[in-house]
Design a protein around this motif. Structure first.
Motif, PDB file in Angstrom:
ATOM      1  N   PRO A  42     -39.695  30.516  45.546  1.00 13.92           N
ATOM      2  CA  PRO A  42     -40.379  29.272  45.154  1.00 13.92           C
ATOM      3  C   PRO A  42     -41.446  29.517  44.096  1.00 13.92           C
ATOM      4  N   GLN A  56     -43.191  26.621  42.550  1.00 15.11           N
ATOM      5  CA  GLN A  56     -44.106  25.479  42.800  1.00 15.11           C
ATOM      6  C   GLN A  56     -44.597  24.771  41.530  1.00 15.11           C
ATOM      7  N   PHE A 105     -40.018  18.526  45.213  1.00 11.92           N
ATOM      8  CA  PHE A 105     -40.777  17.626  46.089  1.00 11.92           C
ATOM      9  C   PHE A 105     -41.928  16.986  45.335  1.00 11.92           C
ATOM     10  N   LYS A 106     -42.241  15.744  45.763  1.00 13.89           N
ATOM     11  CA  LYS A 106     -43.491  15.127  45.289  1.00 13.89           C
ATOM     12  C   LYS A 106     -44.600  15.679  46.169  1.00 13.89           C
ATOM     13  N   SER A 153     -47.384  15.981  48.673  1.00 12.35           N
ATOM     14  CA  SER A 153     -47.696  15.118  49.803  1.00 12.35           C
ATOM     15  C   SER A 153     -48.954  15.673  50.475  1.00 12.35           C
ATOM     16  N   ARG A 169     -51.859  30.211  44.509  1.00 11.63           N
ATOM     17  CA  ARG A 169     -50.596  30.917  44.675  1.00 11.63           C
ATOM     18  C   ARG A 169     -50.696  32.399  44.314  1.00 11.63           C
ATOM     19  N   ASP A 183     -38.301  26.437  44.827  1.00  8.36           N
ATOM     20  CA  ASP A 183     -38.951  25.185  45.233  1.00  8.36           C
ATOM     21  C   ASP A 183     -39.985  24.824  44.172  1.00  8.36           C
ATOM     22  N   PHE A 203     -51.928  23.489  49.344  1.00  7.94           N
ATOM     23  CA  PHE A 203     -51.180  22.275  49.709  1.00  7.94           C
ATOM     24  C   PHE A 203     -50.520  22.374  51.073  1.00  7.94           C
ATOM     25  N   GLN A 257     -41.894  33.071  56.832  1.00 11.70           N
ATOM     26  CA  GLN A 257     -42.529  32.265  55.776  1.00 11.70           C
ATOM     27  C   GLN A 257     -42.846  33.134  54.576  1.00 11.70           C
ATOM     28  N   VAL A 282     -44.292  19.522  57.098  1.00 17.18           N
ATOM     29  CA  VAL A 282     -44.623  20.101  55.803  1.00 17.18           C
ATOM     30  C   VAL A 282     -44.908  19.013  54.759  1.00 17.18           C
TER      31      VAL A 282
HETATM   32  N1  SAM Z   1     -43.317  30.128  52.365  1.00 19.98           N
HETATM   33  C1  SAM Z   1     -42.643  29.526  51.315  1.00 19.98           C
HETATM   34  C2  SAM Z   1     -43.326  29.882  49.995  1.00 19.98           C
HETATM   35  O1  SAM Z   1     -44.440  30.279  49.943  1.00 19.98           O
HETATM   36  O2  SAM Z   1     -42.739  29.696  48.980  1.00 19.98           O
HETATM   37  C3  SAM Z   1     -42.584  28.019  51.430  1.00 19.98           C
HETATM   38  C4  SAM Z   1     -42.482  27.375  52.755  1.00 19.98           C
HETATM   39  S1  SAM Z   1     -42.756  25.636  52.724  1.00 19.98           S
HETATM   40  C5  SAM Z   1     -42.486  25.303  54.359  1.00 19.98           C
HETATM   41  C6  SAM Z   1     -41.317  25.022  51.896  1.00 19.98           C
HETATM   42  C7  SAM Z   1     -41.603  24.253  50.629  1.00 19.98           C
HETATM   43  O3  SAM Z   1     -42.147  22.992  50.941  1.00 19.98           O
HETATM   44  C8  SAM Z   1     -42.615  24.874  49.698  1.00 19.98           C
HETATM   45  O4  SAM Z   1     -42.071  25.878  48.907  1.00 19.98           O
HETATM   46  C9  SAM Z   1     -43.108  23.700  48.885  1.00 19.98           C
HETATM   47  O5  SAM Z   1     -42.365  23.532  47.708  1.00 19.98           O
HETATM   48  C10 SAM Z   1     -42.870  22.525  49.834  1.00 19.98           C
HETATM   49  N2  SAM Z   1     -44.166  21.997  50.306  1.00 19.98           N
HETATM   50  C11 SAM Z   1     -45.030  22.582  51.151  1.00 19.98           C
HETATM   51  N3  SAM Z   1     -46.124  21.811  51.319  1.00 19.98           N
HETATM   52  C12 SAM Z   1     -45.929  20.705  50.568  1.00 19.98           C
HETATM   53  C13 SAM Z   1     -46.713  19.534  50.316  1.00 19.98           C
HETATM   54  N4  SAM Z   1     -47.908  19.368  50.869  1.00 19.98           N
HETATM   55  N5  SAM Z   1     -46.207  18.598  49.479  1.00 19.98           N
HETATM   56  C14 SAM Z   1     -44.995  18.765  48.897  1.00 19.98           C
HETATM   57  N6  SAM Z   1     -44.221  19.847  49.101  1.00 19.98           N
HETATM   58  C15 SAM Z   1     -44.677  20.818  49.927  1.00 19.98           C
END
Ligand code: SAM
Ligand code: SF4
Length: 427
Positions: free
Chosen positions: A250, A252, A321-322, A324, A264, A290, A150, A188, A37
């Motif tokens: 989340p 974001q 998270f930053k 990525s 989103r 998140d 993302f 998810q 991720v």
């Molecule tokens: N399905 C969940 C949703 O839509 O809220 C999120 C699942 S994701 C596996 C878990 C978290 O990883 C996300 O909510 C997001 O904050 C973070 N995440 C996902 N892709 C990312 C990226 N490319 N860079 C940074 N954080 C990321």
């Protein structure tokens, strides 16, 4: 979900006379389950593989990579790591015994990353004996149809697919017989549950059915997408006694411009409205979330919107998270990248603010009595047990292991940043 997949692989292997060891050099097979991720967990795979190379050379240990990195990289992993025996993708877990047999018999290196349209990968392997844990994950669906710009998930877990409710109910009832008191339903995007099934059922109806299962005391779920959070699901928090007062939702970003670029499907205002509704229906609900900082195009004003949303909601906890970049996702092509230094600064500011909010919210619980489901001995002291409140906060208190699996009324004596200290009021 990865934790749950690892457990499933272990159960499958136990059926083939494998047993778990915590000591790598004793292992006949080392299977590294992976997450892609963000870039950091992806890199960890390569360092873990490096650590185990000598075992392959000295003892002939079979080494495999499972999960999202396996799905994403496929046979490239075999090319890159000459001592790797197996690459097993997210839909291939049921094929694990077959793949191992192939390696054992012919010494062949194997890679299985095809997608399974029949949903075999969703079938759970049920435990045969009483479990030594009181809570368990239960997959209700996998994959995602959202394609946030993302996110790699739809590419490595496939499209949304739900499990028939009968299978889920049977699994939860079986887990209850095996001593499980709390289930966390996994998907998810749990709000999408039911799509594509022959039966007519949605997520709220599934919760209602699980609420009726004897022996189960608590229900949680993760993750719900704010765009799809229905009024029916919000109301479930006041209707279903076993559904715990906690939601992970989340957000974001707090900036509408960034939310749009992330694809989103909601705005800051509509997110705030959903939280308002949740708090009206269930005033004691804990909300966690998140957030991503440094998404391409995020300017100072956008970041301020994120901080403003945090201040207004006062999350109980936040995973931050930053951004990525993930190869193959739309955002990876976006040009206006945010400098690493700026991302780091924003992350530190945000985490500092959240630390204070979390601590204050935990301290507000001092003097209150909370129901704690005791999970086991505390890591800090053999005199203490540990468990969680219905709002999902960790509580440590003095007590013996007879309490494991029990719901114990506990008076909170001190709130810290990551946990609570308590004392039992049940004598
Ligand atoms: N399905 C969940 C949703 O839509 O809220 C999120 C699942 S994701 C596996 C878990 C978290 O990883 C996300 O909510 C997001 O904050 C973070 N995440 C996902 N892709 C990312 C990226 N490319 N860079 C940074 N954080 C990321
Ligand atoms: Fe990823 Fe969640 Fe968006 Fe699906 S809804 S693409 S899992 S962030």
């Amino acid at each position: 979900m990865n934790e749950h997949d690892s457990e499933q692989m272990l159960r499958i292997l136990e059926g083939y006379d494998y047993a778990e060891t915590k000591v790598a050099k004793e292992a006949h097979l080392i299977l590294i389950n992976t997450c892609s991720v963000r870039e950091k967990p992806e890199h960890k795979v390569y360092s873990a593989l490096g650590r185990y190379k000598w075992l392959k050379e000295k003892k002939g240990t079979i080494i495999g990579v499972a999960g999202c990195v396996a799905q994403q990289e496929g046979s490239r992993l075999l090319d890159r790591i000459p001592y790797l025996d197996m690459v097993i993708g997210t839909h291939a877990i049921p094929m694990l015994p077959h793949l191992l047999q192939k390696i054992e018999i012919s010494g062949e290196r194997v890679c299985e990353t095809s997608y399974d349209k029949d949903g075999e990968y969703l079938k759970a392997v049920l435990p045969e004996k009483r479990l030594d844990k009181v809570k368990s994950y239960v997959t209700i669906m996998q994959g995602c149809d959202h394609f946030c710009s993302f996110c790699i998930v739809p590419y490595v877990r496939g499209r949304e697919k739900s499990r028939p409710s009968r299978e889920i109910i049977e699994e939860v009832a079986h887990l209850a017989e095996m001593g499980v008191k709390e289930v966390c339903l996994l998907g998810q995007n749990v709000n999408g549950y039911g799509k594509g099934l022959e039966e007519e059922i949605n997520f709220s109806e599934l919760l209602e059915r699980i609420n009726q299962i004897e022996g189960i005391e608590r229900i949680r779920f993760t993750t719900s997408h704010p765009k799809d959070l229905s009024e029916e699901l919000i109301e479930a928090f006041s209707k279903l006694p076993k559904l715990c007062e906690h939601i992970h939702l989340p957000f974001q970003s707090g900036s509408d411009k960034i939310l749009k670029a992330m694809h989103r499907g909601y705005t800051k205002e509509s997110y705030l409205e959903k939280i308002d509704r949740l708090k009206k229906v269930c005033p004691s609900i804990a909300v966690t979330s998140d957030v991503i900082v440094g998404f391409p195009g995020e300017e100072e004003g956008d970041f301020k919107e994120t901080l403003d949303l945090m201040e207004r909601i006062q999350f109980d906890d936040l995973y931050s998270f930053k951004y990525s970049p993930r190869k193959g996702t739309r955002a990876a092509q976006f040009e206006d990248k945010v400098e690493e230094k700026v991302k780091q600064e924003r992350l530190s500011i945000l985490q500092e603010i959240q630390k204070e909010i979390t601590l204050r919210k935990n301290q507000e619980l001092e003097g209150c009595t909370e129901e704690v489901l005791v999970e086991g001995q505390s890591k800090q002291s053999t005199q203490d047990v540990t468990g969680r409140t219905r709002s999902n906060k960790i509580v440590n208190f003095e007590g013996n292991l007879n309490l494991v699996g029990k719901l114990v009324p506990t008076r909170i004596t001190k709130g810290y940043s990551h946990s609570l200290r308590g004392e039992t009021t049940s004598g």
